[in-house]
Design an enzyme around this catalytic site. Structure first.
Site, PDB file in Angstrom:
ATOM      1  N   LEU A  36      38.975  33.903  62.411  1.00 36.30           N
ATOM      2  CA  LEU A  36      39.094  35.362  62.527  1.00 36.30           C
ATOM      3  C   LEU A  36      40.473  35.829  62.057  1.00 36.30           C
ATOM      4  CD1 LEU A  36      37.180  36.235  65.841  1.00 36.30           C
ATOM      5  CD2 LEU A  36      36.373  36.422  63.491  1.00 36.30           C
ATOM      6  N   THR A 101      45.332  26.578  54.313  1.00 36.13           N
ATOM      7  CA  THR A 101      43.891  26.707  54.630  1.00 36.13           C
ATOM      8  C   THR A 101      43.027  26.091  53.532  1.00 36.13           C
ATOM      9  OG1 THR A 101      44.024  28.607  56.093  1.00 36.13           O
ATOM     10  CG2 THR A 101      42.021  28.408  54.792  1.00 36.13           C
ATOM     11  N   THR A 136      35.052  28.909  43.305  1.00 32.18           N
ATOM     12  CA  THR A 136      35.130  30.091  42.449  1.00 32.18           C
ATOM     13  C   THR A 136      35.216  29.714  40.969  1.00 32.18           C
ATOM     14  OG1 THR A 136      36.682  31.843  41.818  1.00 32.18           O
ATOM     15  CG2 THR A 136      37.614  30.022  43.011  1.00 32.18           C
ATOM     16  N   ASP A 137      34.812  30.645  40.108  1.00 34.01           N
ATOM     17  CA  ASP A 137      34.969  30.412  38.659  1.00 34.01           C
ATOM     18  C   ASP A 137      36.437  30.508  38.238  1.00 34.01           C
ATOM     19  OD1 ASP A 137      35.303  33.162  38.944  1.00 34.01           O
ATOM     20  OD2 ASP A 137      33.872  33.726  37.387  1.00 34.01           O
ATOM     21  N   TYR A 161      46.045  31.304  44.368  1.00 37.80           N
ATOM     22  CA  TYR A 161      44.693  31.232  44.943  1.00 37.80           C
ATOM     23  C   TYR A 161      43.833  30.244  44.161  1.00 37.80           C
ATOM     24  CZ  TYR A 161      39.744  32.461  45.482  1.00 37.80           C
ATOM     25  OH  TYR A 161      38.377  32.390  45.641  1.00 37.80           O
ATOM     26  N   LYS A 165      42.193  26.581  45.259  1.00 40.61           N
ATOM     27  CA  LYS A 165      40.746  26.302  45.222  1.00 40.61           C
ATOM     28  C   LYS A 165      40.466  25.103  44.296  1.00 40.61           C
ATOM     29  CE  LYS A 165      37.770  28.219  46.948  1.00 40.61           C
ATOM     30  NZ  LYS A 165      37.137  28.078  48.286  1.00 40.61           N
ATOM     31  N   LEU A 201      38.443  44.817  44.678  1.00 40.63           N
ATOM     32  CA  LEU A 201      38.274  45.960  43.771  1.00 40.63           C
ATOM     33  C   LEU A 201      37.183  46.952  44.211  1.00 40.63           C
ATOM     34  CD1 LEU A 201      39.053  47.276  40.975  1.00 40.63           C
ATOM     35  CD2 LEU A 201      37.034  46.108  40.089  1.00 40.63           C
ATOM     36  N   ARG A 225      35.157  40.853  34.575  1.00 37.53           N
ATOM     37  CA  ARG A 225      34.642  39.951  35.595  1.00 37.53           C
ATOM     38  C   ARG A 225      33.118  39.945  35.464  1.00 37.53           C
ATOM     39  NH1 ARG A 225      39.252  38.987  35.328  1.00 37.53           N
ATOM     40  NH2 ARG A 225      40.839  38.901  36.972  1.00 37.53           N
ATOM     41  N   ASN A 260      36.907  46.287  34.282  1.00 43.04           N
ATOM     42  CA  ASN A 260      37.243  46.937  35.557  1.00 43.04           C
ATOM     43  C   ASN A 260      37.095  48.461  35.491  1.00 43.04           C
ATOM     44  OD1 ASN A 260      37.843  44.454  36.634  1.00 43.04           O
ATOM     45  ND2 ASN A 260      40.045  44.608  36.235  1.00 43.04           N
ATOM     46  N   GLY A 296      50.361  37.534  35.833  1.00 47.33           N
ATOM     47  CA  GLY A 296      49.467  36.435  35.434  1.00 47.33           C
ATOM     48  C   GLY A 296      47.991  36.803  35.481  1.00 47.33           C
TER      49      GLY A 296
HETATM   50  P1  NAD Z   1      36.771  36.272  52.954  1.00 45.87           P
HETATM   51  O1  NAD Z   1      38.247  36.343  52.763  1.00 45.87           O
HETATM   52  O2  NAD Z   1      35.993  37.544  53.079  1.00 45.87           O
HETATM   53  O3  NAD Z   1      36.427  35.415  54.268  1.00 45.87           O
HETATM   54  C1  NAD Z   1      37.094  34.234  54.581  1.00 45.87           C
HETATM   55  C2  NAD Z   1      36.721  33.848  56.016  1.00 45.87           C
HETATM   56  O4  NAD Z   1      37.367  32.592  56.297  1.00 45.87           O
HETATM   57  C3  NAD Z   1      37.186  34.848  57.060  1.00 45.87           C
HETATM   58  O5  NAD Z   1      36.166  35.081  58.011  1.00 45.87           O
HETATM   59  C4  NAD Z   1      38.378  34.172  57.715  1.00 45.87           C
HETATM   60  O6  NAD Z   1      38.566  34.534  59.066  1.00 45.87           O
HETATM   61  C5  NAD Z   1      38.005  32.697  57.568  1.00 45.87           C
HETATM   62  N1  NAD Z   1      39.182  31.826  57.562  1.00 45.87           N
HETATM   63  C6  NAD Z   1      40.316  31.964  56.814  1.00 45.87           C
HETATM   64  N2  NAD Z   1      41.180  30.970  57.094  1.00 45.87           N
HETATM   65  C7  NAD Z   1      40.573  30.158  58.013  1.00 45.87           C
HETATM   66  C8  NAD Z   1      40.947  28.972  58.680  1.00 45.87           C
HETATM   67  N3  NAD Z   1      42.135  28.392  58.462  1.00 45.87           N
HETATM   68  N4  NAD Z   1      40.068  28.414  59.548  1.00 45.87           N
HETATM   69  C9  NAD Z   1      38.858  28.986  59.779  1.00 45.87           C
HETATM   70  N5  NAD Z   1      38.473  30.129  59.191  1.00 45.87           N
HETATM   71  C10 NAD Z   1      39.305  30.707  58.315  1.00 45.87           C
HETATM   72  O7  NAD Z   1      36.238  35.382  51.764  1.00 45.87           O
HETATM   73  P2  NAD Z   1      34.873  35.491  50.934  1.00 45.87           P
HETATM   74  O8  NAD Z   1      35.041  36.486  49.864  1.00 45.87           O
HETATM   75  O9  NAD Z   1      33.746  35.592  51.881  1.00 45.87           O
HETATM   76  O10 NAD Z   1      34.864  34.053  50.231  1.00 45.87           O
HETATM   77  C11 NAD Z   1      34.259  32.935  50.877  1.00 45.87           C
HETATM   78  C12 NAD Z   1      34.406  31.717  49.984  1.00 45.87           C
HETATM   79  O11 NAD Z   1      33.774  31.979  48.720  1.00 45.87           O
HETATM   80  C13 NAD Z   1      35.844  31.345  49.666  1.00 45.87           C
HETATM   81  O12 NAD Z   1      35.953  29.953  49.692  1.00 45.87           O
HETATM   82  C14 NAD Z   1      36.069  31.891  48.257  1.00 45.87           C
HETATM   83  O13 NAD Z   1      37.028  31.116  47.573  1.00 45.87           O
HETATM   84  C15 NAD Z   1      34.694  31.731  47.668  1.00 45.87           C
HETATM   85  N6  NAD Z   1      34.338  32.669  46.580  1.00 45.87           N
HETATM   86  C16 NAD Z   1      34.504  34.020  46.773  1.00 45.87           C
HETATM   87  C17 NAD Z   1      34.124  34.901  45.763  1.00 45.87           C
HETATM   88  C18 NAD Z   1      34.249  36.407  45.947  1.00 45.87           C
HETATM   89  O14 NAD Z   1      34.015  37.152  44.986  1.00 45.87           O
HETATM   90  N7  NAD Z   1      34.561  36.904  47.121  1.00 45.87           N
HETATM   91  C19 NAD Z   1      33.602  34.408  44.566  1.00 45.87           C
HETATM   92  C20 NAD Z   1      33.454  33.013  44.411  1.00 45.87           C
HETATM   93  C21 NAD Z   1      33.818  32.167  45.446  1.00 45.87           C
HETATM   94  P1  TYD Z   2      39.612  41.373  42.888  1.00 52.67           P
HETATM   95  O1  TYD Z   2      38.511  42.132  43.570  1.00 52.67           O
HETATM   96  O2  TYD Z   2      40.909  41.222  43.598  1.00 52.67           O
HETATM   97  O3  TYD Z   2      38.997  39.952  42.480  1.00 52.67           O
HETATM   98  P2  TYD Z   2      39.633  38.769  41.536  1.00 52.67           P
HETATM   99  O4  TYD Z   2      41.063  39.037  41.314  1.00 52.67           O
HETATM  100  O5  TYD Z   2      39.404  37.567  42.384  1.00 52.67           O
HETATM  101  O6  TYD Z   2      38.816  38.792  40.284  1.00 52.67           O
HETATM  102  O7  TYD Z   2      39.909  42.069  41.493  1.00 52.67           O
HETATM  103  C1  TYD Z   2      38.891  42.233  40.525  1.00 52.67           C
HETATM  104  C2  TYD Z   2      39.527  42.832  39.295  1.00 52.67           C
HETATM  105  O8  TYD Z   2      39.994  44.145  39.604  1.00 52.67           O
HETATM  106  C3  TYD Z   2      40.741  42.062  38.818  1.00 52.67           C
HETATM  107  O9  TYD Z   2      40.758  42.079  37.385  1.00 52.67           O
HETATM  108  C4  TYD Z   2      41.925  42.862  39.354  1.00 52.67           C
HETATM  109  C5  TYD Z   2      41.406  44.289  39.355  1.00 52.67           C
HETATM  110  N1  TYD Z   2      41.953  45.172  40.403  1.00 52.67           N
HETATM  111  C6  TYD Z   2      42.492  46.425  40.048  1.00 52.67           C
HETATM  112  O10 TYD Z   2      42.522  46.806  38.869  1.00 52.67           O
HETATM  113  N2  TYD Z   2      43.004  47.207  41.046  1.00 52.67           N
HETATM  114  C7  TYD Z   2      43.005  46.837  42.362  1.00 52.67           C
HETATM  115  O11 TYD Z   2      43.517  47.604  43.229  1.00 52.67           O
HETATM  116  C8  TYD Z   2      42.428  45.574  42.707  1.00 52.67           C
HETATM  117  C9  TYD Z   2      42.411  45.099  44.132  1.00 52.67           C
HETATM  118  C10 TYD Z   2      41.905  44.768  41.695  1.00 52.67           C
END
Ligand code: NAD
Ligand code: TYD
Length: 356
Positions: A36, A101, A136-137, A161, A165, A201, A225, A260, A296
């Site tokens: 949490l 983590t 993640t990709d 990040y 990963k 975003l 994306r 975006n 970056g």
């Molecule tokens: P999120 O940030 O919404 O949720 C992460 C969850 O992990 C939270 O509930 C947090 O409380 C829990 N957490 C964080 N640190 C922890 C710890 N040390 N111990 C136990 N729980 C912990 O993330 P998400 O967007 O749901 O992503 C989930 C997974 O999917 C991640 O591994 C992310 O790399 C991967 N992923 C996400 C996306 C995306 O677009 N969001 C895309 C591809 C892969």
């Molecule tokens: P994000 O949702 O942070 O995902 P990721 O960086 O993992 O792809 O961002 C998606 C795209 O949107 C990324 O190219 C960064 C851009 N972005 C903005 O232009 N403005 C914003 O405020 C945020 C959070 C992201």
């Protein structure tokens, strides 16, 4: 798949996954281990509290004692590992928690699974168990205008990040090669949908545009994306859990590349249609502001999802037009959820990052 440990089940994708697996596999026991952090909320799983086949444990995946104890107490045969620090911008401001983590936490879980599953060489146990590592990709780096990420694309992570990963993916893969742990890795593109924390975003733009606040687009807004509706990601994970081969990686994508700026403009148009107009009657696209680029900033991500289609038989089912409309509607109908997750610490993060 009898006793499933889900890590990070209170986050965006983990919560959507728990709702999906609960509806499709009502007999599985689900154990949700989540620390949490700011990104996790019990509100994402309301309704499950009284389910006797569901247990929530608040704890850290880096806590080896706790993780080992859960494995043996619950006779865990399946792990779906979501828990991570997941926001690129936060990893730039403070990478340490990402290293802890994402790398140490994954290592701790792999060790617990190895201790629990590997000493017993019975083929039944081995085949019954799966460790699905959700990734993640972004581990593949950044594409130019052409090309796609395949499972064989060399890793080239470029943010703290994605580097953390990538590191966890290598550990997961090494545990398969070295110890025979039945690991499967999925590398998915950007998700969107209900319960996504409004620092990413799409939900950030929905919230700001709804309230007539500036819409901060990084750089020229032309970064690309490949967007996937979260329920489709969760159904892909369920399919891979059941049909994926240990030691394999499956890329998951939406076949849906968007710049975006296009995403932000679509959100503005949908809110002009679905929400009350801005007080001064302006269109919401007038709120768009180009701001300093992310350091970056990866230019383009795009997934080649042929392997998962051909070997697992999975394809996305929700088009972007349907998915983004459902998402905007969800955020409009769940204002209480948004207000509850955006606590003081988020507001502090926001004003530090974006100014007033
Ligand atoms: P999120 O940030 O919404 O949720 C992460 C969850 O992990 C939270 O509930 C947090 O409380 C829990 N957490 C964080 N640190 C922890 C710890 N040390 N111990 C136990 N729980 C912990 O993330 P998400 O967007 O749901 O992503 C989930 C997974 O999917 C991640 O591994 C992310 O790399 C991967 N992923 C996400 C996306 C995306 O677009 N969001 C895309 C591809 C892969
Ligand atoms: P994000 O949702 O942070 O995902 P990721 O960086 O993992 O792809 O961002 C998606 C795209 O949107 C990324 O190219 C960064 C851009 N972005 C903005 O232009 N403005 C914003 O405020 C945020 C959070 C992201």
């Amino acid at each position: 798949m009898k006793n499933v440990l889900i890590t990070g089940g209170c986050g965006f994708i983990g919560a959507n996954f728990i709702h999906l697996i609960r509806s499709r596999h009502p007999d599985c026991r689900l154990v949700n281990l989540d620390k949490l952090t700011y990104a996790g909320s019990l509100k994402n799983l309301s309704g499950l509290e009284d389910d006797p086949r569901y247990r929530f444990v608040q704890g850290d995946i880096c806590d080896g004692e706790l993780v080992n104890c859960l494995f043996s107490e619950e006779k865990i045969d399946t792990v779906v590992h979501f828990a991570a620090e997941s926001h690129v911008d936060r990893s730039i401001d403070g990478p340490a928690e990402f290293i802890r983590t994402n790398i140490m936490g994954t290592f701790t879980l792999l060790e617990a699974a190895r201790k629990m599953w590997i000493p017993d060489p019975s083929p039944v146990t081995r085949h019954a168990s799966r460790f699905l590592h959700v990734s993640t990709d972004e581990v593949y780096g950044s594409l130019g205008e052409t090309g796609y990420f395949k499972e064989t694309t060399p890793y080239d992570p470029r943010s703290p990040y994605s580097a953390s990963k990538a590191s966890s993916d290598h550990l997961a893969s090494a545990y398969h090669h070295t110890y025979g742990l039945p690991v499967v890795i999925t590398n998915c593109s950007n998700n969107y949908g209900p319960f996504q924390f409004p620092e990413k975003l799409i939900p950030l733009m929905i919230d700001n545009a709804l309230h007539g606040k500036d819409l901060p687009v990084y750089g020229d807004g032309k970064n690309v994306r490949d967007w996937l509706y979260v329920e489709d990601h969760c159904s892909a994970i369920l399919e891979v859990l059941q049909k994926g081969k240990p030691g394999e990686t499956y890329n998951i994508g939406g076949n849906n590349e968007k710049q975006n700026l296009e995403i932000v403009m679509t959100i503005c148009d949908l809110l002009d249609e679905m929400a009350p107009p801005l007080p001064d009657g302006r269109k919401r696209t007038s709120l768009i502001r180009f701001v300093t680029d992310r350091p970056g900033h990866d230019r383009r991500y795009a997934i080649d999802a042929v392997k998962i289609r051909e070997e697992i038989g999975w394809e996305p089912s929700v088009t972007f037009e349907e998915g983004i409309r459902k998402t905007v509607r969800w955020y409009l109908e769940n204002r209480e959820w948004v207000e509850a997750v955006l606590d003081g610490s988020y507001r502090e993060y926001y004003s530090k990052k974006y100014g007033k």
